[in-house]
Design an enzyme around this catalytic site. Sequence first.
Site, PDB file in Angstrom:
ATOM      1  N   ASP A 209       6.747  79.642  28.521  1.00 39.83           N
ATOM      2  CA  ASP A 209       7.577  78.855  29.448  1.00 39.83           C
ATOM      3  C   ASP A 209       6.669  77.833  29.962  1.00 39.83           C
ATOM      4  OD1 ASP A 209       9.348  79.165  32.128  1.00 39.83           O
ATOM      5  OD2 ASP A 209       7.611  79.190  33.233  1.00 39.83           O
ATOM      6  N   GLU A 251       9.400  76.375  25.516  1.00 43.42           N
ATOM      7  CA  GLU A 251      10.254  75.935  26.309  1.00 43.42           C
ATOM      8  C   GLU A 251      10.202  74.686  26.676  1.00 43.42           C
ATOM      9  OE1 GLU A 251      12.522  76.177  30.730  1.00 43.42           O
ATOM     10  OE2 GLU A 251      10.515  76.314  30.303  1.00 43.42           O
ATOM     11  N   ASP A 317      18.972  79.978  33.876  1.00 44.80           N
ATOM     12  CA  ASP A 317      18.676  78.608  34.560  1.00 44.80           C
ATOM     13  C   ASP A 317      20.127  78.228  34.706  1.00 44.80           C
ATOM     14  OD1 ASP A 317      16.144  79.118  35.281  1.00 44.80           O
ATOM     15  OD2 ASP A 317      15.561  78.152  33.366  1.00 44.80           O
TER      16      ASP A 317
HETATM   17  C1  NOJ Z   1      11.465  77.998  33.441  1.00 48.44           C
HETATM   18  C2  NOJ Z   1      12.374  79.171  33.610  1.00 48.44           C
HETATM   19  O1  NOJ Z   1      13.395  79.246  32.752  1.00 48.44           O
HETATM   20  C3  NOJ Z   1      12.730  78.817  35.117  1.00 48.44           C
HETATM   21  O2  NOJ Z   1      13.669  80.042  35.520  1.00 48.44           O
HETATM   22  C4  NOJ Z   1      11.434  78.828  35.963  1.00 48.44           C
HETATM   23  O3  NOJ Z   1      11.929  78.782  37.276  1.00 48.44           O
HETATM   24  C5  NOJ Z   1      10.620  77.874  35.777  1.00 48.44           C
HETATM   25  N1  NOJ Z   1      10.363  77.639  34.287  1.00 48.44           N
HETATM   26  C6  NOJ Z   1       9.229  78.002  36.345  1.00 48.44           C
HETATM   27  O4  NOJ Z   1       8.497  79.024  35.674  1.00 48.44           O
END
Ligand code: NOJ
Length: 598
Positions: A209, A251, A317
């Site tokens: 992440d 990511e 998201d």
């Molecule tokens: C990316 C994640 O996909 C998202 O859902 C999250 O709020 C942020 N990173 C912070 O961890």
Amino acid sequence: MFDSGDFSETPLWYKDAIIYELHVKTFFDKNGDGIGDFKGLTEKLDYLESLGVNAIWLLPFFPSPLKDDGYDISDYYDIHPHYGNMRDFKNFLREAHHRGMKVIIELVLNHTSDQHKWFQRARKKDAPKKWRDFYVWSDKPDNYLDARIIFQDFETSNWTRDPENEKFFWHRFYSHQPDLNYDNPEVQKEIFKIIDFWMKMGVDGMRLDAVPYLFEREGTNCENLPESIDFLKKLRAHVDRYYQNRMILAEANQWPEDAILYFGNGDACHMAFHFPLMPRMFMALRMEDRFPIIDILEQTPPIPDNCQWALFLRNHDELTLEMVTDEERDYMYRVYARDKAARINLGIRRRLAPLLENHRRKMEIMKFLLLSLPGTPTLYYGDEIAMGDNHFLGDRDGVRTPMQWSADRNAGFSRANPQKLYLPVTIDPEYHYETVNVENQEQNQTSFLWWVKRVIAMRKNFKAFGRGTIEFLHPDNPKILAFLRKYQDEIILVVINLSRFSQVVELDLSPYAGYTPVEVFSKNPFPVIQEKPYIMTLGFHTYFWFVLKKEVVASPEKKVREISLLKSKSDWIELFSSQLKTKIESMILPQFLMEQRW
Ligand code: NOJ
């Protein structure tokens, strides 16, 4: 690298994977407390297997105050009690592996929850340096001011003052998610320990992440710093050294030239999401023009052989519009989020079906594209039944509502009192769970669910989609997107009409003169390719996969069927005696089956 080609065995399995993303809380509630759990998820593995997906990406399931849906971890070594316990997780993992499925979990390594013990001990007024240094502190909030604010609807600064020690701590996301200090080798060590814990247990992959933000340096935007990439290389070397056939996925919501940094020279992450492609697929469909897709893929530099893009349409998201120009963002808001309540941060909080106005053909085109472009497709739970959303819920919760299994209470997701559900089920009349659910769609062979299953099953017959090259064709008609995917001697021609009207197109396929395009679902051969342009007429929003075959293929309709005759002197049951049975199985049936269009 040795590659047997067998999905479970090959180190390159992630190239042939079809990933299904879900949060355990959303899927199935076995103990009736209103929250999905690992026992429930394990029970639904048959469903996932029948869908055809072969890798499951689990959103964070660790102990957490759940202020950012679990991306605020307070303990990396346990399971949140809402979802069960470690035994339930291990059982799930074993069952998934039994079915040949891979399991990818989250490694939230940029930040923790402020409830994590590391932060609790770091924030104390008299904390020794070795504890304090787990996070990034400052007396004044005036460092790293060139870093953008990501959650711009919620935060006004990347610094927050801690009332306990009266210093400011650094955070790229919510102010309850302090960033870890990667300049501290002790932090790096702790992260390696977490990796070992889960890898030893047998998880197959980790989504990393928010990797662009690990380090901070003055005078930069604090993204994609060489220090962050170097750390990922160390992490990769560690994984390669101690474990086999594992995968790490970055990511990194970045432009292609920055996103490829996360592959290193094939020695950093195996995979990375292609963020800029995602909104451009939506743009191309709405504009009825292939340009946005071709343009971004042509701007995407080649990646090392052992690396792979992860492609997606929707996820947990918002549909992020960070990687588009201002004009493109205005356009996307105008056409996909007229209702301002559907907008959040720099994006749109909607699922696939509502974004596409529940237009079946448009949904098919988008999924078809996702399964055709170079990379590994990642499907978001519920989109295979065209679930709706509820953007009146807070934050991004509108796209995280319970999976809709049936028309029963709580959509068949839970036996709990409906008021106890972690989020309400969708009752929007157009997407009501009584209509949009797995049970209904399983019973209807023309449902979207069956369409998705069939296309996934077909895609798995060809390695070119996951591993092959891409070559765009440039016909005069801009509404037609056509390209070739090639891997070894497999050649697939993909043709998509992005328009809501019928179109004609002339494709230059002259290098394949003499080849026959065979449409893969019907097995129907189309006219043999010649030197001159190949003319096709396409109905509105149509899409094709053709295999290009070297030989001339006769149409199944035109073939004179020679029916094999089996003679038995006494009873027909004798036909199944061992000798004849082998003949039927090895010679007669395969030939018969091959000739069937199904
Ligand atoms: C990316 C994640 O996909 C998202 O859902 C999250 O709020 C942020 N990173 C912070 O961890």
